[in-house]
Motif scaffolding. Structure first.
Motif, PDB file in Angstrom:
ATOM      1  N   ARG A  66      -2.957 -18.163 -15.226  1.00  0.00           N
ATOM      2  CA  ARG A  66      -2.181 -17.237 -16.033  1.00  0.00           C
ATOM      3  C   ARG A  66      -1.231 -16.422 -15.144  1.00  0.00           C
ATOM      4  O   ARG A  66      -1.602 -16.010 -14.038  1.00  0.00           O
ATOM      5  N   PRO A  67      -0.002 -16.161 -15.593  1.00  0.00           N
ATOM      6  CA  PRO A  67       0.985 -15.475 -14.757  1.00  0.00           C
ATOM      7  C   PRO A  67       0.524 -14.135 -14.196  1.00  0.00           C
ATOM      8  O   PRO A  67       0.795 -13.826 -13.032  1.00  0.00           O
ATOM      9  N   ARG A  71       0.285 -13.321 -10.251  1.00  0.00           N
ATOM     10  CA  ARG A  71       1.024 -12.214  -9.637  1.00  0.00           C
ATOM     11  C   ARG A  71       0.090 -11.337  -8.802  1.00  0.00           C
ATOM     12  O   ARG A  71       0.423 -10.942  -7.675  1.00  0.00           O
ATOM     13  N   ALA A  72      -1.101 -11.051  -9.334  1.00  0.00           N
ATOM     14  CA  ALA A  72      -2.068 -10.251  -8.581  1.00  0.00           C
ATOM     15  C   ALA A  72      -2.508 -10.982  -7.317  1.00  0.00           C
ATOM     16  O   ALA A  72      -2.600 -10.390  -6.236  1.00  0.00           O
ATOM     17  N   ALA A  73      -2.770 -12.275  -7.437  1.00  0.00           N
ATOM     18  CA  ALA A  73      -3.210 -13.056  -6.274  1.00  0.00           C
ATOM     19  C   ALA A  73      -2.161 -13.043  -5.180  1.00  0.00           C
ATOM     20  O   ALA A  73      -2.486 -12.905  -3.985  1.00  0.00           O
ATOM     21  N   GLN A  74      -0.895 -13.193  -5.540  1.00  0.00           N
ATOM     22  CA  GLN A  74       0.162 -13.200  -4.528  1.00  0.00           C
ATOM     23  C   GLN A  74       0.284 -11.846  -3.845  1.00  0.00           C
ATOM     24  O   GLN A  74       0.558 -11.764  -2.645  1.00  0.00           O
ATOM     25  N   ALA A  75       0.074 -10.763  -4.587  1.00  0.00           N
ATOM     26  CA  ALA A  75       0.090  -9.433  -3.974  1.00  0.00           C
ATOM     27  C   ALA A  75      -1.076  -9.268  -2.999  1.00  0.00           C
ATOM     28  O   ALA A  75      -0.904  -8.746  -1.890  1.00  0.00           O
ATOM     29  N   PHE A  76      -2.262  -9.732  -3.386  1.00  0.00           N
ATOM     30  CA  PHE A  76      -3.426  -9.602  -2.512  1.00  0.00           C
ATOM     31  C   PHE A  76      -3.306 -10.479  -1.273  1.00  0.00           C
ATOM     32  O   PHE A  76      -3.879 -10.166  -0.221  1.00  0.00           O
ATOM     33  N   GLU A 258      -4.875  -6.648 -15.634  1.00  0.00           N
ATOM     34  CA  GLU A 258      -3.907  -7.289 -14.746  1.00  0.00           C
ATOM     35  C   GLU A 258      -2.508  -7.337 -15.331  1.00  0.00           C
ATOM     36  O   GLU A 258      -1.512  -7.327 -14.599  1.00  0.00           O
ATOM     37  N   ASN A 259      -2.396  -7.390 -16.659  1.00  0.00           N
ATOM     38  CA  ASN A 259      -1.072  -7.417 -17.285  1.00  0.00           C
ATOM     39  C   ASN A 259      -0.315  -6.117 -17.064  1.00  0.00           C
ATOM     40  O   ASN A 259       0.921  -6.120 -17.080  1.00  0.00           O
ATOM     41  N   ALA A 260      -1.019  -5.015 -16.890  1.00  0.00           N
ATOM     42  CA  ALA A 260      -0.381  -3.706 -16.753  1.00  0.00           C
ATOM     43  C   ALA A 260      -0.293  -3.230 -15.312  1.00  0.00           C
ATOM     44  O   ALA A 260       0.356  -2.214 -15.043  1.00  0.00           O
TER      45      ALA A 260
END
Length: 276
Positions: A66-67, A71-76, A258-260
């Motif tokens: 899921r997008p 996005r969270a994974a790429q930030a971490f 995670e969406n917010a």
């Protein structure tokens, strides 16, 4: 495990991995202690070679692809290696969702795999349902090879069966009604077990006192449409009562999970999870 490319990921055979630092993205299937197949991905840090991994537990109806989770994974990844996975009943994982109960076994399998791949330190972070799972996992797996070294719960409920907001009343309809479970399966891509909990699992606020001395962070938005701010305050009060106060970040203007979560929060959270 397949050696062919799948989606955007470069796949390597886990059997080829030695003690060298991981520089490849690895996608595989794991088996939980109760035999459920779970899809999982290990991605190396983009900043430097490290032996720290962050295992990310998504919210209800989420999945590894899921997008918002990507996005969270790429930030971490700017701070540590990252393991993402789909809970049972979600994405391409097998089984049926028990909405936070047996999902602890899914997280334990992902954490154990992160350690098997050479990560000496493993932290966990969960969003919404995943937040309740990381709290219970931290309490129940303290003395096993699937333990966590730090835990962060984002937008997590403190107690079960909460129906105090319209959003949560809709969630309960999806979980408890046959028509709702059809919507979950075909509209939300989530396969939900029709059986009620028996026994009722340890509630998140009951798990918190058992987590110490593992570092604990509670993150919550003050505009969360699912769980109002009495939930994070209940969690941190439970930690304080146990003599090991949790760190609380109450985020102004943030909604749910995670969406917010904005880029600045994700970067700050990744830094907290990766620090020794």
């Amino acid at each position: 495990m397949s050696s062919e490319a799948e989606g955007r990921f470069h796949i390597v055979d886990v059997s080829q991995i030695t003690s060298r630092p991981l520089r490849d993205i690895v996608r595989t299937d794991l088996r939980t202690a109760d035999g459920v197949r779970i899809e999982a991905v290990h991605e190396p840090s983009t900043a430097s070679v490290t032996d720290t991994a962050v295992v990310v537990a998504h919210g209800f109806t989420g999945s590894v692809d899921r997008p918002a989770l990507r996005r969270a994974a790429q930030a971490f990844r700017r701070h540590a290696n990252v393991v993402t996975f789909s809970f049972r009943g979600h994405g391409r994982s097998g089984g049926l969702s028990t909405v936070g109960d047996r999902e602890v076994l899914d997280l334990a399998a992902a954490v154990r795999w992160a350690r098997e791949l050479g990560n000496a330190r493993v932290a966990t972070v969960g969003f919404s349902m995943g937040g309740s799972v990381v709290l219970r996992h931290a309490a129940l797996e303290r003395d096993t090879g699937a333990h966590t070294d730090a835990v962060a719960a984002v937008s997590a409920p403190a107690r079960w069966y909460y129906r105090g907001t319209p959003s949560m009343r809709r969630v309960h309809w999806v979980i408890t009604r046959p028509a709702g479970r059809l919507v979950g399966r075909y509209g939300l891509g989530t396969r939900i077990d029709h059986k009620p909990w028996d026994p009722v699992p340890l509630a998140p606020y009951e798990a918190v006192p058992l987590i110490a001395p593992t570092p604990l962070l509670v993150v919550h938005g003050d505009r969360d449409p699912y769980f109002p701010v009495d939930h994070p305050r209940m969690l941190t009060a439970a930690a304080e009562a146990a003599g090991a106060p949790a760190e609380l970040w109450l985020e102004r203007g943030m909604g749910h999970a995670e969406n917010a979560a904005g880029e600045e929060l994700l970067d700050r959270l990744g830094n907290w999870l990766a620090r020794p």
